[in-house]
Design an enzyme around this catalytic site. Structure first.
Site, short mmCIF file in Angstrom:
data_model
loop_
_atom_site.label_atom_id
_atom_site.label_comp_id
_atom_site.label_asym_id
_atom_site.label_seq_id
_atom_site.Cartn_x
_atom_site.Cartn_y
_atom_site.Cartn_z
N ASN A 9 0.87 -1.18 0.00
CA ASN A 9 0.00 0.00 0.00
C ASN A 9 0.90 1.23 0.00
O ASN A 9 1.51 1.56 1.01
CB ASN A 9 -0.89 -0.04 1.25
CG ASN A 9 -1.73 1.23 1.39
OD1 ASN A 9 -1.77 2.06 0.48
ND2 ASN A 9 -2.41 1.36 2.53
N LYS A 11 0.13 4.28 -0.28
CA LYS A 11 -0.49 5.46 0.36
C LYS A 11 -0.26 6.71 -0.53
O LYS A 11 -0.23 6.58 -1.75
CB LYS A 11 0.04 5.62 1.78
CG LYS A 11 -0.10 4.32 2.58
CD LYS A 11 0.19 4.46 4.04
CE LYS A 11 0.00 3.10 4.72
NZ LYS A 11 0.19 3.13 6.17
N HIS A 94 -9.18 1.20 5.29
CA HIS A 94 -7.87 1.43 5.91
C HIS A 94 -8.02 2.37 7.11
O HIS A 94 -8.83 3.30 7.08
CB HIS A 94 -6.88 2.01 4.89
CG HIS A 94 -5.48 1.95 5.40
ND1 HIS A 94 -4.98 2.88 6.27
CD2 HIS A 94 -4.51 1.03 5.21
CE1 HIS A 94 -3.74 2.54 6.58
NE2 HIS A 94 -3.43 1.42 5.96
N GLU A 96 -6.34 4.77 8.06
CA GLU A 96 -6.16 6.19 7.75
C GLU A 96 -7.43 6.79 7.14
O GLU A 96 -7.75 7.95 7.37
CB GLU A 96 -4.94 6.36 6.83
CG GLU A 96 -3.64 6.13 7.60
CD GLU A 96 -2.54 5.44 6.82
OE1 GLU A 96 -2.55 5.48 5.57
OE2 GLU A 96 -1.65 4.85 7.47
N GLU A 166 -5.00 -4.89 10.69
CA GLU A 166 -3.94 -3.89 10.87
C GLU A 166 -4.15 -3.16 12.19
O GLU A 166 -4.90 -2.18 12.23
CB GLU A 166 -3.96 -2.88 9.71
CG GLU A 166 -3.74 -3.50 8.34
CD GLU A 166 -3.19 -2.50 7.34
OE1 GLU A 166 -2.12 -2.77 6.80
OE2 GLU A 166 -3.80 -1.44 7.13
N GLY A 172 3.05 2.17 10.77
CA GLY A 172 4.00 3.26 10.59
C GLY A 172 4.74 3.63 11.85
O GLY A 172 5.41 4.66 11.91
N SER A 212 3.98 -2.33 10.18
CA SER A 212 5.44 -2.38 10.36
C SER A 212 6.05 -3.73 9.99
O SER A 212 7.00 -4.18 10.63
CB SER A 212 5.83 -1.99 11.79
OG SER A 212 5.42 -0.66 12.06
P1 13P Z 1 3.39 0.23 7.65
O1 13P Z 1 3.88 -1.04 7.03
O2 13P Z 1 4.12 1.45 7.19
O3 13P Z 1 3.32 0.12 9.14
O4 13P Z 1 1.88 0.44 7.13
C1 13P Z 1 1.00 -0.61 7.20
C2 13P Z 1 -0.22 -0.23 6.46
O5 13P Z 1 -0.93 0.68 6.84
C3 13P Z 1 -0.54 -0.96 5.21
O6 13P Z 1 -1.81 -0.65 4.76
#
Ligand code: 13P
Length: 249
Positions: A9, A11, A94, A96, A166, A172, A212
């Site tokens: 992803n 983003k 997601h 976010e 997640e 992140g 992560s």
């Molecule tokens: P990270 O791997 O940067 O922690 O992000 C995970 C994520 O949100 C994948 O959709």
């Protein structure tokens, strides 16, 4: 046997030239694998990414879509628009989108329905925040996210669904759920689906872990019996890291 999947992803990262460069590096270095490999560039780069990868085994997927077919929804993109450029899978829910754009389970249920109506596949994300886990509410929270957004679906629709657990506190942050924590939750998710539907259906649903994941920890997480792959954020932005994760599956 359910599918193994590694999805990146991206983003809101990578402009057009950067997207093309990363795809070119991935094409050179991704190993042959039995797993499905997917990348999700931002909307403006979906079509060039699709064109660059259409003869490869890497699928290009969207990060979001709107629940309506068309109309006065400035700035939004529909399922049929995605399909018109060859995109047949979308990430929905997601954390976010939930946290910064106010997407809740009720809205996500509509988006899931719109995707399935258009014969698209969905990578459905969900997971608890740190406060939920500290208060020992993570299982009930995850169960309610699944119930509210997905458990209205008929059995047949589940062939379109891939789940991505997640935990928000691991996204992140560099902090990963331990392989045991991931396995414990994935097992709970599968049992919850089996209780609502049946064991055969539950056994067929791929459940990815996200938060992560790095080349250094991927193998141990992927070794757990109910972890069927990963949804990768930061580490999917560097070919070497993403390739390392694909090699771990
Ligand atoms: P990270 O791997 O940067 O922690 O992000 C995970 C994520 O949100 C994948 O959709």
């Amino acid at each position: 046997m359910r599918k193994k999947i590694v999805a990146g992803n991206w983003k809101m990262n990578k402009d057009l030239a950067e997207t093309q460069a990363l795809i070119s590096d991935l094409k050179k270095s991704l190993p042959a694998t039995n797993a499905e490999v997917k990348i999700a560039p931002t909307f403006t780069n979906l079509y060039p990414a699709y064109e660059a990868l259409k003869d490869s085994d890497v699928e290009v997927v969207a990060q979001n879509m709107h629940q309506e077919e068309n109309g006065a929804f400035t700035g939004e993109i529909s399922a049929s628009m995605l399909k018109s450029i060859g995109i047949t899978t979308v990430i929905l829910g997601h954390s976010e989108r939930r946290a910064y754009f106010g997407e809740d389970d009720a809205l996500l249920a509509k988006k899931v329905d719109a995707a399935i109506k258009n014969d698209m596949d969905v990578i459905f994300c969900f997971g608890e925040e740190l406060d939920d886990r500290k208060a020992d509410k993570h299982f009930s929270l995850v169960e309610s996210q699944l119930t509210n957004a997905l458990f209205h679906l008929g059995e047949d629709a589940w062939k379109h669904i891939v789940l991505a657990y997640e935990p928000v506190w691991a996204i992140g942050t560099g902090e990963t759920a331990s392989p045991e924590q991931a396995q414990e939750m994935h097992e709970f998710i599968r049992k919850t689906i089996a209780k609502k539907y049946n064991q055969t259906l539950a056994d067929g649903v791929s459940i990815l872990y996200g938060g992560s994941v790095k080349p250094a920890n991927a193998e141990e997480i992927f070794s757990k019996p109910d972890v069927d792959g990963g949804l990768i954020g930061g580490a999917s932005l560097k070919a070497e890291d993403f390739v390392g994760i694909v090699k771990a599956i």
